[in-house]
Design an enzyme around this catalytic site. Structure first.
Site, PDB file in Angstrom:
ATOM      1  N   CYS A  73       0.822  -1.216   0.000  1.00  0.00           N
ATOM      2  CA  CYS A  73       0.000   0.000   0.000  1.00  0.00           C
ATOM      3  C   CYS A  73       0.857   1.269   0.000  1.00  0.00           C
ATOM      4  CB  CYS A  73      -0.922   0.031   1.215  1.00  0.00           C
ATOM      5  SG  CYS A  73      -2.306  -1.120   1.169  1.00  0.00           S
ATOM      6  N   HIS A  74       1.905   1.264   0.823  1.00  0.00           N
ATOM      7  CA  HIS A  74       2.647   2.499   1.077  1.00  0.00           C
ATOM      8  C   HIS A  74       3.926   2.635   0.263  1.00  0.00           C
ATOM      9  CE1 HIS A  74      -0.017   3.542   4.367  1.00  0.00           C
ATOM     10  NE2 HIS A  74       0.119   2.319   4.868  1.00  0.00           N
ATOM     11  N   CYS A 108      -3.640  -0.261  10.970  1.00  0.00           N
ATOM     12  CA  CYS A 108      -3.423  -0.695   9.586  1.00  0.00           C
ATOM     13  C   CYS A 108      -3.397  -2.224   9.498  1.00  0.00           C
ATOM     14  CB  CYS A 108      -2.126  -0.111   9.038  1.00  0.00           C
ATOM     15  SG  CYS A 108      -2.274   1.585   8.456  1.00  0.00           S
ATOM     16  N   CYS A 174       9.668  17.782  38.092  1.00  0.00           N
ATOM     17  CA  CYS A 174      11.027  17.329  37.779  1.00  0.00           C
ATOM     18  C   CYS A 174      11.506  17.929  36.464  1.00  0.00           C
ATOM     19  CB  CYS A 174      11.071  15.803  37.688  1.00  0.00           C
ATOM     20  SG  CYS A 174      11.223  14.972  39.277  1.00  0.00           S
ATOM     21  N   HIS A 175      10.703  17.766  35.410  1.00  0.00           N
ATOM     22  CA  HIS A 175      11.198  18.003  34.051  1.00  0.00           C
ATOM     23  C   HIS A 175      11.088  19.447  33.573  1.00  0.00           C
ATOM     24  CE1 HIS A 175      11.863  13.754  33.643  1.00  0.00           C
ATOM     25  NE2 HIS A 175      10.618  13.495  33.976  1.00  0.00           N
ATOM     26  N   ARG A 212       8.471   4.222  28.961  1.00  0.00           N
ATOM     27  CA  ARG A 212       9.191   5.187  29.800  1.00  0.00           C
ATOM     28  C   ARG A 212       8.240   5.908  30.742  1.00  0.00           C
ATOM     29  NH1 ARG A 212      11.857   5.961  33.033  1.00  0.00           N
ATOM     30  NH2 ARG A 212      13.389   7.581  33.418  1.00  0.00           N
ATOM     31  N   CYS A 216       8.254   5.923  34.904  1.00  0.00           N
ATOM     32  CA  CYS A 216       8.272   7.129  35.735  1.00  0.00           C
ATOM     33  C   CYS A 216       7.155   7.077  36.768  1.00  0.00           C
ATOM     34  CB  CYS A 216       8.115   8.376  34.870  1.00  0.00           C
ATOM     35  SG  CYS A 216       9.655   8.942  34.119  1.00  0.00           S
TER      36      CYS A 216
END
Length: 255
Positions: A73-74, A108, A174-175, A212, A216
């Protein structure tokens, strides 16, 4: 965990965090050692490229009863997938909500290939996601925001700023407010998701942004959202929007 709580208590934690100005935003790459940067910079040394190569094979592999491949398809992903990863999560009309890149790939598979969805954090899903994301390396992150996606973006922002867990801390504390300082010997990054899926030396493997985020949450002694949860995708959406204009590094390497 008691040691972590003590270290966090020693940080400057204001009641309300201030968002980092665009001019002061840094990728986690900027805060790494030169040795780790060198691993990311060299495709021959970057272990994430093993997943990219597997993803290229999966892109060409036929699946489902109709025996269709992504490439059927792609076409050539180096052309058709260029810039795609930099726009996700994106609003999906059928779902009525944003989907991240992994969910889009699985959509997909189920709708077009009539094949079973790939399991979150499975090697195959990480590999094909890394391959697709690799085609956008070097491009600016550009999340499209309109009236459909705005409520989900706002929900992600609120979640980023909401205190959680037994440590009663928000991501932003924190960030946004303590980036660049050290926590348990590690530099606190600004949490810009410029390189996912990425190879973490701590994991000794490739992992998604959802992995991730869940880690956290666990570190804050909070109950992590399930993989694929709307709340996690909203957080991904906000973090990608927060990193708007920054360069995509996929697949990156982090400590």
């Amino acid at each position: 965990m008691m040691r972590l709580a003590g270290i966090l208590a020693g940080l400057a934690i204001p009641a309300f965090a201030a968002e980092i100005p665009v001019s002061e935003r840094h990728s986690g790459y900027d805060l790494m050692s030169r040795q780790t940067q060198a691993i990311q910079d060299d495709d021959a040394a970057n272990p994430a490229m093993l997943w990219v190569l597997e993803g290229e094979e999966l892109w060409k592999s036929k699946a489902g009863p109709g025996a269709h491949a992504c490439a059927d398809c792609h076409g050539d992903a180096r052309v058709t997938m260029k810039g795609v990863a930099s726009r996700y999560p994106a609003f999906d009309v059928a779902a009525g909500r944003p989907l991240d890149l992994e969910q889009r790939i699985n959509r997909c598979r189920t709708d077009r290939q009539q094949a079973p969805p790939l399991r979150f954090e499975s090697r195959d899903l990480l590999a094909i996601t890394a391959y697709v994301a690799r085609q956008s390396r070097g491009m600016p992150i550009a999340i499209a925001v309109d009236e459909r996606i705005a409520p989900f973006l706002d929900a992600g922002r609120q979640d980023f700023q909401r205190r959680r867990g037994q440590l009663n801390l928000a991501c932003a504390q924190c960030h946004d407010d303590n980036w660049g300082r050290h926590l348990a010997g590690s530099v606190i990054p600004q949490a810009h998701p410029t390189g996912y899926p990425l190879y973490r030396l701590e994991w000794q493997g490739l992992g998604s942004l959802q992995r991730r985020l869940r880690a956290c949450m666990g570190g804050l002694r909070a109950e992590p959202y399930e993989y694929g949860a709307t709340e996690l995708v909203n957080l991904e959406l906000f973090l990608m929007w927060r990193a708007r204009g920054m360069t995509l590094e996929s697949p990156a390497v982090r400590p």
